[in-house]
Design a protein around this motif. Structure first.
Motif, short mmCIF file in Angstrom:
data_model
loop_
_atom_site.label_atom_id
_atom_site.label_comp_id
_atom_site.label_asym_id
_atom_site.label_seq_id
_atom_site.Cartn_x
_atom_site.Cartn_y
_atom_site.Cartn_z
N TYR A 172 56.67 40.89 21.09
CA TYR A 172 55.80 39.75 21.38
C TYR A 172 56.31 38.46 20.74
N ASP A 173 57.58 38.46 20.35
CA ASP A 173 58.16 37.29 19.70
C ASP A 173 58.08 36.07 20.63
N GLY A 174 57.50 35.00 20.14
CA GLY A 174 57.40 33.78 20.93
C GLY A 174 56.28 33.79 21.95
N LEU A 175 55.50 34.86 21.99
CA LEU A 175 54.42 34.96 22.97
C LEU A 175 53.22 34.11 22.56
N ASP A 176 52.64 33.43 23.52
CA ASP A 176 51.37 32.74 23.30
C ASP A 176 50.28 33.81 23.37
N VAL A 177 49.91 34.36 22.21
CA VAL A 177 49.02 35.51 22.16
C VAL A 177 47.67 35.20 22.80
N ALA A 178 47.12 34.02 22.52
CA ALA A 178 45.83 33.66 23.07
C ALA A 178 45.87 33.62 24.60
N ALA A 179 46.95 33.05 25.16
CA ALA A 179 47.08 32.97 26.62
C ALA A 179 47.26 34.37 27.21
N TYR A 180 48.04 35.20 26.52
CA TYR A 180 48.27 36.58 26.96
C TYR A 180 46.96 37.36 27.00
N GLN A 181 46.18 37.25 25.92
CA GLN A 181 44.91 37.98 25.87
C GLN A 181 43.94 37.47 26.92
N LYS A 182 43.93 36.16 27.14
CA LYS A 182 43.05 35.59 28.16
C LYS A 182 43.42 36.10 29.54
N GLU A 183 44.73 36.20 29.82
CA GLU A 183 45.19 36.68 31.13
C GLU A 183 44.76 38.13 31.35
N ARG A 184 44.90 38.95 30.30
CA ARG A 184 44.53 40.36 30.43
C ARG A 184 43.00 40.52 30.57
N ILE A 185 42.24 39.74 29.83
CA ILE A 185 40.78 39.80 29.96
C ILE A 185 40.37 39.35 31.36
N GLY A 186 41.07 38.35 31.89
CA GLY A 186 40.81 37.90 33.26
C GLY A 186 41.08 39.01 34.27
N ALA A 187 42.13 39.79 34.02
CA ALA A 187 42.44 40.91 34.91
C ALA A 187 41.36 41.98 34.82
N PHE A 188 40.84 42.21 33.62
CA PHE A 188 39.73 43.16 33.47
C PHE A 188 38.49 42.66 34.24
N ALA A 189 38.23 41.37 34.15
CA ALA A 189 37.08 40.81 34.86
C ALA A 189 37.25 40.97 36.38
N ALA A 190 38.48 40.78 36.86
CA ALA A 190 38.75 40.97 38.29
C ALA A 190 38.51 42.42 38.69
N MET A 191 38.89 43.36 37.80
CA MET A 191 38.65 44.77 38.07
C MET A 191 37.15 45.06 38.15
N LEU A 192 36.38 44.44 37.26
CA LEU A 192 34.92 44.62 37.29
C LEU A 192 34.34 44.16 38.62
N ARG A 193 34.81 43.01 39.09
CA ARG A 193 34.32 42.51 40.37
C ARG A 193 34.73 43.44 41.51
N HIS A 194 35.98 43.94 41.45
CA HIS A 194 36.46 44.85 42.48
C HIS A 194 35.63 46.12 42.52
N LEU A 195 35.27 46.65 41.36
CA LEU A 195 34.50 47.89 41.28
C LEU A 195 33.00 47.67 41.46
N ASP A 196 32.60 46.43 41.58
CA ASP A 196 31.17 46.09 41.64
C ASP A 196 30.43 46.63 40.42
N LYS A 197 31.06 46.41 39.26
CA LYS A 197 30.49 46.87 37.99
C LYS A 197 30.39 45.71 36.98
N MET A 198 30.07 44.52 37.49
CA MET A 198 29.91 43.39 36.60
C MET A 198 28.76 43.65 35.64
N PRO A 199 28.89 43.20 34.39
CA PRO A 199 27.79 43.35 33.45
C PRO A 199 26.53 42.66 33.97
N VAL A 200 25.36 43.24 33.64
CA VAL A 200 24.09 42.63 34.05
C VAL A 200 23.78 41.47 33.12
#
Length: 331
Positions: free
Chosen positions: A300-328
């Protein structure tokens, strides 16, 4: 030869079973002419019956793909027309001019030896020959092919026309340029090829065998119901690993967490299968615990960790929408 022609190279699938048909659909969908070759000697009447059955199944697959939005129904005839079915007696002619040949005959050394002898004699001299075997090592098959440098294993996951991954396993004698050619072909049709050593189980079957056996043990031990085990794997295990790779996930939480969890599970169950491999302890000792150290299995040398984590969390959110399992959300 221009790029348009390269993208439309003719593909041969030798063996007209489930894998051969799945590959035929995958390549025809992407515009490639396909020669689907029956590897078993049959009478003309038997072959006609088989051809009718194959064409009906291929059409039904294309129409199913249309029903789920992967194509338009009116495109099915054009895609089906790209697939030409050849009998065993026509094998030599069907291989003429074909740069990529995939073997998919029954999983016995005798069957493989026979078909590779035939392919070696009739295929173009520079044709890539790949076995789709899920069980036999590339090094154990390579000697059946002449010259052996043009051979490697290419393990597709069923259904082949849907699953992106193809696991390539070159043998010791495989020319790296051959592997590169096959990677290029697969990437052009939207597949995700990975390369691994000639080792039992490739990557995915080796990992999934452990996971499936553990799921069966949970049933055997009465830990949870079948339905709840499957819910847990879909919405927990599978949900995570649709976004994060397994090694990436170790780094995300930290290899030390895996180390301590493995020690606890080993003591609590008395089963050595839960013990962590030595590389986990080595990584800890070398300060390679993962994301928070800046290195783990990934660098992870030189990685923008905050941007990386945000991108992965965004992908998780997209998965939630795809599965129709968004939090209430409360009002």
């Amino acid at each position: 030869m221009g790029p348009e022609m390269v993208e439309r190279e003719t593909i041969a699938a030798v063996g007209a079973g489930r894998m051969g048909r799945g590959m035929a659909v995958a390549f025809a969908y992407s515009g490639h002419p396909v020669r689907l070759i029956d590897a078993k000697p049959r009478s003309a009447q038997q072959f006609d019956r088989l051809k009718t059955e194959i064409l009906a199944e291929l059409r039904s697959i294309f129409l199913l793909m249309a029903e789920v939005g992967l194509m338009r129904a009116e495109e099915a005839d054009g895609m089906l027309a790209r697939i030409h079915i050849h009998g065993h007696d026509d094998l030599a002619r069907a291989l003429d001019g074909v740069p990529f040949i995939f073997e998919g005959v029954p999983e016995t050394l005798e069957a493989k030896r026979e078909v590779f002898d035939t392919l070696s004699r009739h295929a173009d001299p520079d044709a890539v020959i790949a076995s789709t075997t899920s069980t036999i090592l590339s090094n154990d098959l390579q000697g059946f092919v002449s010259p052996p440098e043009r051979f490697l294993n290419a393990h597709w996951l069923n259904p082949a026309y849907l699953v992106p991954l193809v696991e390539l396993s070159p043998g010791d004698a495989t020319d790296p340029a051959v592997t590169a050619r096959l990677i290029g072909l697969l990437e052009r049709i939207g597949k995700v090829p990975v390369t691994c050593a000639a080792s039992p189980g490739y990557i995915v079957p080796r990992i999934q065998a452990l996971a499936m056996n553990e799921a069966a043990r949970l049933v055997e031990e009465g830990v949870a119901s079948n339905a709840d085990i499957d819910k847990a794997t879909k919405y927990g295990f599978g949900f995570r690993f649709a976004v994060l790779g397994l090694l990436e996930f170790i780094d995300w939480g930290g290899g030390d967490i895996l180390y301590h969890a493995s020690r606890y599970m080993t003591r609590a169950t008395g089963q050595d299968r839960f013990a962590a491999p030595g590389i986990i302890e080595t990584n800890m000792a070398e300060g390679r615990r993962g994301l928070r150290d800046g290195q783990g299995f990934l660098d992870y040398d030189g990685l923008d960790v905050a941007a990386y984590q945000k991108e992965r969390i965004g992908a998780f959110a997209a998965m939630l929408r795809h599965l129709d399992k968004m939090p209430v959300k409360g009002e």
